[in-house]
Scaffold this motif. Structure first.
Motif, PDB file in Angstrom:
ATOM      1  N   ASP A 159      14.575  22.809   4.117  1.00 46.29           N
ATOM      2  CA  ASP A 159      14.933  22.479   2.737  1.00 46.29           C
ATOM      3  C   ASP A 159      13.829  21.658   2.075  1.00 46.29           C
ATOM      4  OD1 ASP A 159      16.936  22.397   0.559  1.00 46.29           O
ATOM      5  OD2 ASP A 159      16.950  20.242   0.973  1.00 46.29           O
ATOM      6  N   GLU A 160      13.165  20.833   2.878  1.00 44.26           N
ATOM      7  CA  GLU A 160      12.106  19.977   2.330  1.00 44.26           C
ATOM      8  C   GLU A 160      10.741  20.664   2.314  1.00 44.26           C
ATOM      9  OE1 GLU A 160      12.510  16.648   4.921  1.00 44.26           O
ATOM     10  OE2 GLU A 160      14.419  16.027   4.016  1.00 44.26           O
ATOM     11  N   GLY A 161      10.706  21.914   2.740  1.00 44.59           N
ATOM     12  CA  GLY A 161       9.436  22.628   2.772  1.00 44.59           C
ATOM     13  C   GLY A 161       8.556  22.215   3.929  1.00 44.59           C
ATOM     14  N   GLN A 162       9.159  21.614   4.944  1.00 39.25           N
ATOM     15  CA  GLN A 162       8.393  21.150   6.094  1.00 39.25           C
ATOM     16  C   GLN A 162       8.835  21.826   7.385  1.00 39.25           C
ATOM     17  OE1 GLN A 162       8.825  16.888   5.871  1.00 39.25           O
ATOM     18  NE2 GLN A 162       7.560  16.760   4.036  1.00 39.25           N
ATOM     19  N   GLY A 163       9.337  23.057   7.223  1.00 36.48           N
ATOM     20  CA  GLY A 163       9.762  23.805   8.403  1.00 36.48           C
ATOM     21  C   GLY A 163       8.601  24.106   9.324  1.00 36.48           C
ATOM     22  N   ARG A 164       8.948  24.261  10.589  1.00 33.09           N
ATOM     23  CA  ARG A 164       7.913  24.567  11.576  1.00 33.09           C
ATOM     24  C   ARG A 164       7.992  26.034  11.962  1.00 33.09           C
ATOM     25  NH1 ARG A 164       9.904  19.629  15.345  1.00 33.09           N
ATOM     26  NH2 ARG A 164       9.532  17.954  13.835  1.00 33.09           N
ATOM     27  N   GLU A 165       6.881  26.533  12.423  1.00 31.70           N
ATOM     28  CA  GLU A 165       6.828  27.895  12.945  1.00 31.70           C
ATOM     29  C   GLU A 165       7.946  28.051  13.982  1.00 31.70           C
ATOM     30  OE1 GLU A 165       5.316  31.145  11.865  1.00 31.70           O
ATOM     31  OE2 GLU A 165       4.168  29.362  11.268  1.00 31.70           O
ATOM     32  N   GLY A 166       8.740  29.086  13.869  1.00 31.82           N
ATOM     33  CA  GLY A 166       9.802  29.301  14.863  1.00 31.82           C
ATOM     34  C   GLY A 166      11.131  28.667  14.502  1.00 31.82           C
ATOM     35  N   ASP A 167      11.206  27.930  13.382  1.00 32.74           N
ATOM     36  CA  ASP A 167      12.465  27.270  13.010  1.00 32.74           C
ATOM     37  C   ASP A 167      13.596  28.268  12.725  1.00 32.74           C
ATOM     38  OD1 ASP A 167      11.956  24.643  13.411  1.00 32.74           O
ATOM     39  OD2 ASP A 167      11.600  24.118  11.298  1.00 32.74           O
ATOM     40  N   ILE A 168      13.239  29.402  12.133  1.00 33.50           N
ATOM     41  CA  ILE A 168      14.294  30.377  11.809  1.00 33.50           C
ATOM     42  C   ILE A 168      14.877  30.957  13.095  1.00 33.50           C
ATOM     43  CG2 ILE A 168      14.812  32.535  10.607  1.00 33.50           C
ATOM     44  CD1 ILE A 168      12.523  31.802   8.660  1.00 33.50           C
TER      45      ILE A 168
END
Lengths: 258, 437
Positions: free
Chosen positions: B364-373
């Motif tokens: 939501d904050e635009g700070q997702g990491r690779e593989g989060d989904i």
């Protein structure tokens, strides 16, 4: 012991309303809040004593439910729905504005002791979003401005009327009704209003009604067997319910009542 | 062909003082009770079975069959408990119903208790609805004073007592076994099944738990007959229900219609979406039912069709969101709700919802990491079906369905905050100048 004889009598009365007295614990804790302003240690001891359970057991219940407060509350409880739908429709902004206007954080009370502000979960009025509550009465379709006006009136001690409900009393008086005692305000407020009537009004305008009571219909699709019912029901829970009906474990084990 | 809207439960909502016994009796109230008391209990069960009435609280299990599960040879007392703990996000039908016409529910309670030979009934209403509780308490008192409750009801020899019981703020208590623990004065935590409530429910005695709307439909079925009831709805989804429309539509509100109406019909009745708005996603039955999109606008809203689309009819809580709305923000907020409301009993739900929130917050904050989904999907797979009750399952529904329909928005969460992609002010219902003022 700070509780009055009247309150003690009412706590016993609540316990007497149920086949098993412990069922009265939730109402009794509501009444403690009404009498004491929050769930006090004394109140916990008294409930435990009346019900013949430990104070730890009562405390475990009192800390599980969000309506019970273990700290002194303001005169009024103001809730702002910030569950998804209300939040998106404007509830988040309303909550932010109220926090800064009242200079409090979530679950905090204003310096004058008038208002405790809390963000709340879905309160079953989504068609009136964004929704606010005062002492668990509905304030529908709020804006930041309307919400601020309500809390200002509450702090000034001016009369405030719920959108669909009664004149606002106080959080402690509300808790008494919730506990199980009527306050004579049932006839205030409408039957229904606003969004609740959307479909009703359209049907009335167009002359739509349910079929008259002598109409004929088909029952062809009604499930006749548990298997059919299971296929129709849309949860696995219903499925296991059918399975258990047919399993030996279903023969009722008697006598293991706690 | 029936009319598009068929007010039965909501027919008296426009009547002044409809909550009073006097007004209820003026429109035929408690006539169904007289009829039902003249019937053998088993015949009342049979009538409701034949009507095809299915549970209105979400699961859709046939109500009459549920009543039939009560072992009448069990010597313990039988109990009827009405689940009035309406808390599923988006669901807002039972609260206005009980505010407007509480006597309809009480009449249904007495008939249902008679049908299952229960001498004691409870209405477990959520605590956060003061005026609804007032109306229920007053209606219960009036029913006692008029001889509809208590000993020897209307001279029939049948005796039924009713307690209006208010909860204290816990979504989990809408789950039927958690509700029973709560009604026994405990923390509201679900029970392992079996035994099922029909065999060992309240006080380990045979118990029927029904939703408000299910019980409230019973007086009309008794008066009109099962064929009248079945003349509305679809082949397997009989009768009328309340659809609750909320969100970015011109006319949110309660719409009572035969099962099988479509979302397009409901939205059109109220004049469409709000100005300049297009449907993006919606819930058919509250936040625990997988999200659907505009491609499902013409799907009949009955148990079978919504199930076939991969979701659930649930409580017909139609929450409508338009193109201004961030699905990531919505899913995060729902997940925070499930995390807050998880009772803590089962590890996958208690811990899993916590991890889901952490991961969704990053996205939501635009700070997702690779593989989060993939992590979200993996977490959901490890929560689904691994806890005592359906709360954990429900928590996964918005996430997995949102990723299925809007994966690109989650991918954007690796670099861009949702509030940049979808400025929240555009989604609000009040005027823009008020927002920016």
């Amino acid at each position: 012991m700070t509780l009055s004889d009247v309150t003690m009598g009412e706590l016993h009365e609540l316990a007497g309303r149920y086949p098993h007295a412990r069922s009265a614990l939730l109402p009794m804790l509501h009444l403690i809040q009404s009498a004491e302003g929050h769930v006090t240690n004394d109140g916990i001891e008294v409930c435990a004593d009346i019900l013949g359970i430990t104070a730890a057991e009562v405390s475990g219940v009192a800390t599980f439910y969000t309506m019970y407060k273990r700290r002194p509350m303001g005169e009024h409880h103001v809730g702002v729905c910030t569950n998804t739908l209300c939040a998106v429709m404007g509830g988040d902004l309303i909550f932010e504005r109220l926090k800064s206007h009242l200079d409090v954080g979530n679950d905090e009370t204003t310096d004058d002791g008038r208002v405790t502000l809390e963000h709340i979960e879905c309160n079953a009025a989504c068609d009136f979003a964004p929704v606010m509550t005062v002492n668990w009465e509905f304030f529908d379709q709020q804006t930041p401005e309307s919400a601020i006006e309500v809390v200002d009136r509450l702090r000034a001690g001016e009369p405030v009327q719920a959108t669909r409900g009664a004149t606002i009393t106080s959080w402690r008086e509300a808790e008494r009704v919730i506990a199980g005692f009527e306050d004579g305000r049932v006839d205030e407020g409408p039957t229904a209003a606003g969004a609740s009537l959307a479909g009703f009004e359209i049907a009335r305008e167009r002359g739509w009604t349910a079929p008259s009571l002598d109409a004929e219909g088909s029952t062809a699709g009604v499930a006749d067997t548990k298997q059919e019912a299971e296929e129709q029901a849309d949860t696995t829970r219903a499925g296991t319910e059918t399975l258990i009906e047919e399993s030996p474990a279903d023969t009722a084990e008697e006598g293991n009542d706690d | 062909m029936t009319d598009l809207l068929t007010p039965v439960l909501t027919a008296d909502w426009g009547t002044d003082r409809a909550w009073t016994l006097e007004e209820y009796r003026r429109t035929g109230g408690y006539r169904a009770l007289e009829k039902a008391l003249a019937m053998a209990p088993a015949d009342v069960v049979e009538l409701v079975k034949e009507s095809g009435l299915r549970g209105r609280g979400g699961a859709g299990f046939p109500t009459g069959m549920k009543w039939g599960f009560i072992p009448q040879d069990n010597p313990k007392p039988k109990y009827l408990v009405v689940n009035a703990d309406e808390s599923e996000p988006g669901t807002c039908k039972d609260i206005p119903f009980m505010m407007a016409t509480p006597h309809t529910l009480i009449e249904g309670v007495i008939i249902a208790a008679h049908a299952i030979n229960a001498k004691q009934a409870f209405i477990y209403v959520r605590g956060e609805v003061l005026h609804v509780i007032r109306r229920l308490r007053a209606a219960c008192r009036e029913a006692y004073e008029a001889g509809y409750l208590g000993q020897d009801i209307l001279g029939s020899g049948v005796g039924i007592d009713l307690v209006i019981h208010a909860g204290a703020g816990a979504y989990i208590c809408g789950e039927e076994t958690a509700l029973l623990d709560s009604l026994e004065g405990r923390r509201g935590q679900p029970r392992l099944r079996p035994p099922f409530p029909a065999v060992e429910g309240l006080y380990a005695s045979p118990t029927v738990i029904n939703n408000v709307e299910s019980i409230a439909s019973v007086p009309a079925i008794v008066r009109g007959g099962h064929e009248w009831f079945a003349s509305m709805g679809t082949e397997k989804s009989k009768g009328f229900v309340i659809y609750s429309l909320s969100g970015h539509v011109r006319r949110p509100g309660q719409y009572e219609a035969p099962l099988g109406i479509t979302l397009r019909q409901l939205i059109d009745l109220g004049g469409g979406m709000r100005e300049g708005s297009e449907l993006k996603f919606w819930t058919p039955g509250g936040s625990s039912t997988p999200l659907l999109t505009a491609e499902h606008l013409d799907m009949p809203l009955d148990y079978e069709s919504v199930g076939a689309a991969g979701s659930m009819l649930g409580t017909r809580a139609l929450q409508i969101f338009d193109q201004t709305t961030s699905v990531v923000r919505c899913v995060l907020r729902w997940t925070e709700f499930y995390k807050h409301e998880s009772c803590g009993k089962c590890t996958p739900c208690r811990e899993g919802t916590w991890w889901l929130v952490q991961t969704l917050q990053r996205l939501d904050e635009g700070q997702g990491r690779e593989g989060d989904i993939d992590l979200l999907v993996d977490l959901c797979e490890n929560i689904l079906g691994r806890s005592f009750c359906a709360l954990g399952d429900g928590a996964t529904s918005p996430i997995t369905s949102a990723i299925q329909h809007f994966r690109d928005e989650f991918e954007a969460g690796l670099h861009t905050p949702s509030s940049e992609l979808f400025p929240p002010a555009a989604s609000m219902l009040f005027r823009q100048e008020e927002v920016t003022a």
